[in-house]
Enzyme design. Structure first.
Site, PDB file in Angstrom:
ATOM      1  N   ARG A  34       4.404  17.433  23.696  1.00 22.63           N
ATOM      2  CA  ARG A  34       4.105  17.633  25.132  1.00 22.63           C
ATOM      3  C   ARG A  34       4.267  16.357  25.943  1.00 22.63           C
ATOM      4  O   ARG A  34       3.784  15.297  25.550  1.00 22.63           O
ATOM      5  CB  ARG A  34       2.649  18.099  25.305  1.00 22.63           C
ATOM      6  CG  ARG A  34       2.366  19.426  24.693  1.00 22.63           C
ATOM      7  CD  ARG A  34       0.888  19.763  24.795  1.00 22.63           C
ATOM      8  NE  ARG A  34       0.546  20.343  26.104  1.00 22.63           N
ATOM      9  CZ  ARG A  34      -0.659  20.834  26.394  1.00 22.63           C
ATOM     10  NH1 ARG A  34      -1.626  20.801  25.478  1.00 22.63           N
ATOM     11  NH2 ARG A  34      -0.899  21.343  27.568  1.00 22.63           N
ATOM     12  N   ARG A  66      -2.796  11.652  18.144  1.00 19.68           N
ATOM     13  CA  ARG A  66      -3.423  10.955  19.279  1.00 19.68           C
ATOM     14  C   ARG A  66      -4.733  10.282  18.895  1.00 19.68           C
ATOM     15  O   ARG A  66      -5.545  10.829  18.156  1.00 19.68           O
ATOM     16  CB  ARG A  66      -3.703  11.946  20.415  1.00 19.68           C
ATOM     17  CG  ARG A  66      -2.456  12.468  21.119  1.00 19.68           C
ATOM     18  CD  ARG A  66      -2.837  13.329  22.322  1.00 19.68           C
ATOM     19  NE  ARG A  66      -3.760  14.378  21.964  1.00 19.68           N
ATOM     20  CZ  ARG A  66      -3.442  15.677  21.902  1.00 19.68           C
ATOM     21  NH1 ARG A  66      -2.221  16.089  22.191  1.00 19.68           N
ATOM     22  NH2 ARG A  66      -4.352  16.570  21.559  1.00 19.68           N
ATOM     23  N   GLN A 111      -7.680   0.549  10.181  1.00 20.34           N
ATOM     24  CA  GLN A 111      -8.610   1.106   9.191  1.00 20.34           C
ATOM     25  C   GLN A 111      -9.719   0.078   8.946  1.00 20.34           C
ATOM     26  O   GLN A 111      -9.552  -1.113   9.221  1.00 20.34           O
ATOM     27  CB  GLN A 111      -7.786   1.459   7.930  1.00 20.34           C
ATOM     28  CG  GLN A 111      -8.566   1.957   6.737  1.00 20.34           C
ATOM     29  CD  GLN A 111      -8.980   0.820   5.841  1.00 20.34           C
ATOM     30  OE1 GLN A 111      -8.405  -0.260   5.881  1.00 20.34           O
ATOM     31  NE2 GLN A 111     -10.007   1.061   5.033  1.00 20.34           N
ATOM     32  N   HIS A 150      -1.130  -5.588   8.104  1.00 20.78           N
ATOM     33  CA  HIS A 150      -1.948  -6.763   7.750  1.00 20.78           C
ATOM     34  C   HIS A 150      -1.771  -7.899   8.749  1.00 20.78           C
ATOM     35  O   HIS A 150      -2.282  -8.989   8.507  1.00 20.78           O
ATOM     36  CB  HIS A 150      -1.523  -7.332   6.382  1.00 20.78           C
ATOM     37  CG  HIS A 150      -1.500  -6.343   5.266  1.00 20.78           C
ATOM     38  ND1 HIS A 150      -0.889  -6.602   4.059  1.00 20.78           N
ATOM     39  CD2 HIS A 150      -2.033  -5.100   5.157  1.00 20.78           C
ATOM     40  CE1 HIS A 150      -1.037  -5.569   3.253  1.00 20.78           C
ATOM     41  NE2 HIS A 150      -1.712  -4.639   3.897  1.00 20.78           N
ATOM     42  N   PHE A 193       0.865  -1.177   0.000  1.00 20.04           N
ATOM     43  CA  PHE A 193       0.000   0.000   0.000  1.00 20.04           C
ATOM     44  C   PHE A 193       0.908   1.235   0.000  1.00 20.04           C
ATOM     45  O   PHE A 193       1.980   1.226   0.594  1.00 20.04           O
ATOM     46  CB  PHE A 193      -0.910  -0.021   1.235  1.00 20.04           C
ATOM     47  CG  PHE A 193      -1.867   1.116   1.267  1.00 20.04           C
ATOM     48  CD1 PHE A 193      -2.876   1.215   0.329  1.00 20.04           C
ATOM     49  CD2 PHE A 193      -1.748   2.108   2.231  1.00 20.04           C
ATOM     50  CE1 PHE A 193      -3.759   2.286   0.345  1.00 20.04           C
ATOM     51  CE2 PHE A 193      -2.638   3.181   2.255  1.00 20.04           C
ATOM     52  CZ  PHE A 193      -3.636   3.267   1.310  1.00 20.04           C
ATOM     53  N   LYS A 206      -9.078  -3.565   7.757  1.00 19.79           N
ATOM     54  CA  LYS A 206      -8.042  -4.377   8.401  1.00 19.79           C
ATOM     55  C   LYS A 206      -8.651  -5.432   9.342  1.00 19.79           C
ATOM     56  O   LYS A 206      -9.841  -5.363   9.643  1.00 19.79           O
ATOM     57  CB  LYS A 206      -7.044  -3.471   9.143  1.00 19.79           C
ATOM     58  CG  LYS A 206      -6.376  -2.443   8.225  1.00 19.79           C
ATOM     59  CD  LYS A 206      -5.414  -3.065   7.217  1.00 19.79           C
ATOM     60  CE  LYS A 206      -5.208  -2.273   5.941  1.00 19.79           C
ATOM     61  NZ  LYS A 206      -4.312  -1.152   5.975  1.00 19.79           N
ATOM     62  N   TYR A 216       1.763  23.919  28.696  1.00 15.37           N
ATOM     63  CA  TYR A 216       2.262  24.130  27.336  1.00 15.37           C
ATOM     64  C   TYR A 216       3.765  23.990  27.201  1.00 15.37           C
ATOM     65  O   TYR A 216       4.457  24.863  26.703  1.00 15.37           O
ATOM     66  CB  TYR A 216       1.758  25.470  26.771  1.00 15.37           C
ATOM     67  CG  TYR A 216       0.259  25.485  26.713  1.00 15.37           C
ATOM     68  CD1 TYR A 216      -0.418  24.786  25.721  1.00 15.37           C
ATOM     69  CD2 TYR A 216      -0.482  26.125  27.698  1.00 15.37           C
ATOM     70  CE1 TYR A 216      -1.799  24.738  25.709  1.00 15.37           C
ATOM     71  CE2 TYR A 216      -1.863  26.087  27.683  1.00 15.37           C
ATOM     72  CZ  TYR A 216      -2.518  25.389  26.684  1.00 15.37           C
ATOM     73  OH  TYR A 216      -3.872  25.342  26.669  1.00 15.37           O
ATOM     74  N   ASP A 273       6.183  -3.117   8.832  1.00 16.72           N
ATOM     75  CA  ASP A 273       4.836  -2.670   8.474  1.00 16.72           C
ATOM     76  C   ASP A 273       3.917  -3.877   8.654  1.00 16.72           C
ATOM     77  O   ASP A 273       3.845  -4.768   7.812  1.00 16.72           O
ATOM     78  CB  ASP A 273       4.809  -2.143   7.036  1.00 16.72           C
ATOM     79  CG  ASP A 273       3.440  -1.575   6.650  1.00 16.72           C
ATOM     80  OD1 ASP A 273       2.430  -2.013   7.246  1.00 16.72           O
ATOM     81  OD2 ASP A 273       3.385  -0.723   5.739  1.00 16.72           O
TER      82      ASP A 273
END
Ligand SMILES: *Cc1c(COP(=O)(O)O)cnc(C)c1O
Length: 394
Positions: free
Chosen positions: A215, A232, A183, A160, A86, A186, A222, A157
């Site tokens: 952070r 996130r 996703q 899969h 992909f 999957k 901050y 990777d």
């Protein structure tokens, strides 16, 4: 259609997803920094893969980009990737200003060829991204040896391969990082989502900062210690993933069982040759059921026509990924300011990848979650199409 045939659906859910989602909703803690679902999922997923650390993320593409950024891979560096994958495997280096170098894949397992990796190494090479294609782990013995010999980083990777095993060892800890995607298509999903695994505390700490705009975990003033972005995951997808993970081992087993049944049913069909599993693989998660299609054995019906016929007959199917360097943006050198131009004339010959891109078809994994009658139905549809097209030749 025989009434015992059950067409499987995807995604799957039951009361567990509902309970966990409602839990998040009613807690009013929808953010990972004040809820506990993302934390719990990270802990459970890491445990499941026998890894030390996990960070849940927005998606698998960001997981690749974050891994490379954390390893400091960037301008002037080369990253070796399989030619058939992909696109994100190849675009993540570009987003970090590095150059992806596609190399050929094995014609049987469809995974990156270790010897081809070794041939592509230059003084600029910094990392390898092996893709466990369709859930079949790459030859991690050879790839780890090569990485050690040339001092290269490995990012698996595993988009899969949730729960796959190479020689009884879970995929996910062979390199510095492994990335996963959740996703919609999957083998475990929350619509969109991703994760990284690592065994290094130092890499985990740095990746955590980058994934959260620099952070530290409980920062309220901050503080921005690194250049980061916001990758996130929120509490809702994590709730779904906790339930999906509970179901995964059983589904992986069922897919393996059914893939073997389908292999046997298709063995006598001339012109259909399934991806084969390396005998050192102890769990293949079968994210895709991939096979070569030879149009000569089907009276010249093209692969695209055959895929259409499968879909018309209720069997969802797709053509293989293109070679990454054959995509339009790659060929036309549209890399924006990231890289001036990738010299694609420098890429090694990719004869196996070319054949795969031309001849391979795949069926989605959830078809392998069907009952035995459904698996037989897949084979019988293929046989019926073949009979029909051969008769029309007479
Ligand atoms: C799906 C996939 C990705 C990207 O994951 P997303 O969550 O869709 O961003 C990366 N690599 C491979 C091999 C994939 O199949």
């Amino acid at each position: 259609m025989d009434s015992s045939i059950e067409m499987p659906v995807w995604p799957q859910y039951d009361h567990r997803e509902k309970e966990l989602l409602l839990d998040v909703l009613e807690s009013r803690k929808w953010w990972r920094m004040n809820g506990n679902k993302v934390d719990t999922f990270e802990k459970k997923f890491a445990e499941f893969c026998n890894a030390e650390y996990c960070i849940a993320l927005t998606n698998g593409t960001h997981a690749l980009e974050l891994s490379l950024a954390t390893l400091g891979i960037g301008k002037g560096d080369e990253v070796i990737v399989p030619a058939i994958t992909f696109i994100s495997t190849a675009t993540a280096p570009i987003y970090n200003c590095a150059t992806p170098v596609p190399v050929d894949c094995d014609p049987k397992t469809f995974c990156i060829i270790p010897e081809a990796i070794e041939k592509a190494i230059t003084p600029k090479t910094k990392a390898i991204i092996p893709v466990h294609m369709a859930g079949q782990p790459c030859d991690m013995d050879r790839i780890c040896e090569i990485a050690k010999k040339y001092n290269l980083r490995i990012i698996e990777d595993a988009a899969h391969a949730h729960g796959a095993e190479w020689k009884n060892k879970k995929i996910g800890t062979f390199g510095e990082f492994a990335i996963f995607s959740f996703q919609n298509g999957k083998i475990m999903t929350c619509g969109e989502g991703g994760a990284i695994l690592t065994n290094s505390k130092e890499l985990y700490d740095k990746a955590f900062l980058i994934h959260s705009v620099g952070r530290p975990k409980f920062d309220k003033v901050y503080k921005h210690l690194e250049l980061g972005s916001n990758y996130r995951m929120s509490e809702f997808p994590a709730a779904i993933l906790l339930a999906q993970l509970e179901r995964l081992p059983e589904q992986n087993k069922l897919r393996e069982k059914n893939a073997k049944i389908l292999d046997n049913l298709l063995k006598p069909v001339e012109g259909i040759t399934p991806q084969s599993t390396d005998e050192r693989v102890t769990i293949n998660t079968h994210y895709m059921y991939m096979f070569y299609y030879d149009e000569l054995m089907f009276n010249g019906i093209t692969r695209e026509e055959f895929v259409q016929l499968l879909n018309d007959n209720g069997i969802p199917s797709y053509i293989c990924f293109p070679i990454v360097s054959n995509t339009d943006f790659f060929k036309e050198g549209k890399f924006r300011s990231y890289l001036s131009k990738i010299d694609i004339t420098n890429i090694q010959a990719l004869p196996n990848a070319e054949r795969m891109a031309k001849e391979v078809i795949w069926l989605p994994h959830y078809l392998l979650l069907g009952n035995e009658a459904f698996i037989k139905h897949i084979a019988s549809v293929i046989l019926k199409i073949k009979e029909k097209v051969l008769v029309s030749m007479l």
